[in-house]
Every structure is written in structure tokens, then in C-alpha cells.
Scaffold this motif. Structure first.
Motif, mmCIF file in Angstrom:
data_model
loop_
_atom_site.group_PDB
_atom_site.id
_atom_site.type_symbol
_atom_site.label_atom_id
_atom_site.label_comp_id
_atom_site.label_asym_id
_atom_site.label_seq_id
_atom_site.Cartn_x
_atom_site.Cartn_y
_atom_site.Cartn_z
ATOM 1 N N PRO A 36 0.829 -1.209 0.000
ATOM 2 C CA PRO A 36 0.000 0.000 0.000
ATOM 3 C C PRO A 36 0.864 1.261 0.000
ATOM 4 O O PRO A 36 1.742 1.428 0.844
ATOM 5 N N PHE A 37 0.635 2.115 -0.971
ATOM 6 C CA PHE A 37 1.250 3.436 -1.038
ATOM 7 C C PHE A 37 0.154 4.485 -0.882
ATOM 8 O O PHE A 37 -0.920 4.358 -1.476
ATOM 9 N N THR A 38 0.433 5.498 -0.076
ATOM 10 C CA THR A 38 -0.513 6.588 0.133
ATOM 11 C C THR A 38 -0.039 7.829 -0.620
ATOM 12 O O THR A 38 1.118 8.225 -0.495
ATOM 13 N N GLU B 172 11.120 7.210 1.612
ATOM 14 C CA GLU B 172 10.929 6.480 0.356
ATOM 15 C C GLU B 172 9.788 7.081 -0.452
ATOM 16 O O GLU B 172 9.038 6.371 -1.141
ATOM 17 N N ALA B 173 9.656 8.400 -0.362
ATOM 18 C CA ALA B 173 8.559 9.095 -1.035
ATOM 19 C C ALA B 173 8.884 9.321 -2.501
ATOM 20 O O ALA B 173 10.023 9.608 -2.867
ATOM 21 N N ARG B 174 7.865 9.213 -3.339
ATOM 22 C CA ARG B 174 8.016 9.410 -4.777
ATOM 23 C C ARG B 174 7.222 10.650 -5.184
ATOM 24 O O ARG B 174 6.031 10.746 -4.910
ATOM 25 N N GLU B 175 7.888 11.557 -5.843
ATOM 26 C CA GLU B 175 7.192 12.755 -6.303
ATOM 27 C C GLU B 175 6.290 12.400 -7.473
ATOM 28 O O GLU B 175 6.742 11.906 -8.499
ATOM 29 N N ARG B 176 4.990 12.635 -7.306
ATOM 30 C CA ARG B 176 4.023 12.356 -8.370
ATOM 31 C C ARG B 176 3.874 13.575 -9.288
ATOM 32 O O ARG B 176 4.057 13.483 -10.487
ATOM 33 N N VAL C 240 2.999 13.516 -3.412
ATOM 34 C CA VAL C 240 3.970 12.429 -3.270
ATOM 35 C C VAL C 240 3.250 11.140 -2.930
ATOM 36 O O VAL C 240 2.163 11.149 -2.340
ATOM 37 N N GLY C 241 3.871 10.025 -3.302
ATOM 38 C CA GLY C 241 3.394 8.718 -2.888
ATOM 39 C C GLY C 241 4.429 8.097 -1.977
ATOM 40 O O GLY C 241 5.631 8.166 -2.265
#
Length: 212
Positions: free
Chosen positions: A136-138, A160-164, A176-177
């Protein structure tokens, strides 16, 4: 939204192809992530069409819902599709289809030789595809000043955040996810880092790939 009881799973990161040779026979194994029986069957059909002169194109697939199937395509029973399926199972993967095409080299391999060759080809292709765990990613929206945005960027790897997306107007609106397990800690860090100036909103939680 992700159901809390939905089981997590591992699958391949992407498509892959590997080729091995055994006593002049060439085995070309291809891997694709699929989520339905129809997708798996379409992939196998496409591989057969890609190699019309090949004597055999065997396959195996295993889906997250437990649906699985294999085919020997006229190879001796148990020497081709089954070892291909076992290669998927041994790696703990799901939603995966492997199709292996064999060009016969004129030398009979025997049951043991075929089993080893098809297994080796499948493992080689799966190795090249890589592995991802779907967890699960928020997705979180953060509205903040340009100065706070620059500071927050330095913190993203920690979570470990990913810029959306990032929209730049009077303020920056960053989406971010991040793994759902660290969402609360991330929101607390944003509040602390910006002294409460940031406006945050939780958008959704879905399964997303985390490379292993």
C-alpha cells in the motif's frame, strides 16, 4: 482504496527475455506481467506468432487470485510447462506469464535434458525481469511555500517518497506517494519542518510497486 485484508504480492518489475542453447536447440524465454487469464493467453499467442518457424512455444502463468495453468505444446508431458510454472512458484511471484520458444537443433535432449533446459530458460528470463513487492502506497498532497518546498525535497528519500506531481503558482502544491506505514510520520515531519505552514491532504491509498 486498498482493502486492509487484501494480500500483498510479489511480481516482476518489467518484461524480460533470455536465450539459452542446449545441444544446438535454442530456448527463447519471455516474461510479462499479466493480471488476467485473457492477458496471459494473448501474450502466449503473440509469442507463437513472433516465432512461426519454431517447433514449440510452451508457457506457464500464475495469477494473484491463484489461477494457474501451463502448456507443453507437444513436448513430452511434464518436461516443459511444469518446470516453467515451478520457476515462477520458486521465486514467490504472481501475476506473471512465461512463454518459452524452442528451435530444435537436431539432437534429442531426453526428458531430463528438456526439463533442465526449460527450467533454466525460465529462471534466466525471470532473473532479468527483476522483482517488485506491491504494497500500500498513500498519495499525499502538500501545499507549501517555495522555501519550505526546497527543504522538504531533502526529506523525501528518508520516507521512500516518490514525487508524483508538482504545481508551481503562488505556493507549491506537491503530490507524493509513500509507503502507507510511514504516512503518519511523514505528515508529522512536514508539520515540524514548515512550522505548521504546510497544508496537507491524504488523497488515496493503492497498491504500488516497491523494487526488491
Amino acid at each position: 482504496m486498498v482493502n486492509e485484508n487484501e494480500s500483498l504480492f510479489r511480481t516482476v518489475m518489467g518484461d524480460s527475455e533470455a536465450e539459452i542453447e542446449e545441444k544446438r536447440s535454442t530456448f527463447i524465454s519471455a516474461v510479462k506481467r499479466v493480471s488476467t487469464v485473457a492477458e496471459a493467453e494473448a501474450f502466449v499467442k503473440a509469442r507463437k506468432k513472433m516465432h512461426p518457424d519454431a517447433r514449440h512455444t510452451v508457457f506457464a502463468y500464475l495469477l494473484r487470485d491463484g489461477n494457474k495453468r501451463y502448456g507443453d505444446d507437444s513436448e513430452p508431458q511434464g518436461t516443459a510447462g511444469m518446470p516453467t510454472l515451478k520457476a515462477i512458484e520458486q521465486r514467490g511471484l504472481a501475476d506473471v506469464c512465461v512463454a518459452t520458444t524452442r528451435y530444435f537443433g537436431g539432437i534429442l535432449l531426453g526428458a531430463g535434458g528438456l526439463t533442465r533446459a526449460y527450467s533454466a530458460a525460465a529462471h534466466a528470463a525471470l532473473e532479468g525481469a527483476g522483482v517488485a513487492e506491491y504494497i500500500p502506497f498513500t498519495d499525499v498532497s502538500v501545499s507549501l511555500t517555495y522555501a519550505d518546498y526546497q527543504r522538504l525535497l531533502q526529506e523525501l528519500p528518508r520516507f521512500e517518497a516518490r514525487e508524483r506531481t508538482a504545481d508551481f503558482a503562488e505556493r507549491v502544491v506537491l503530490t507524493v506517494g509513500l509507503p502507507a506505514t510511514v504516512t503518519e510520520a511523514f505528515l508529522a515531519r512536514v508539520t515540524d519542518l514548515t512550522s505548521g505552514r504546510a497544508i496537507t491532504e491524504i488523497l488515496k491509498t493503492e497498491l504500488d510497486a516497491k523494487p526488491l
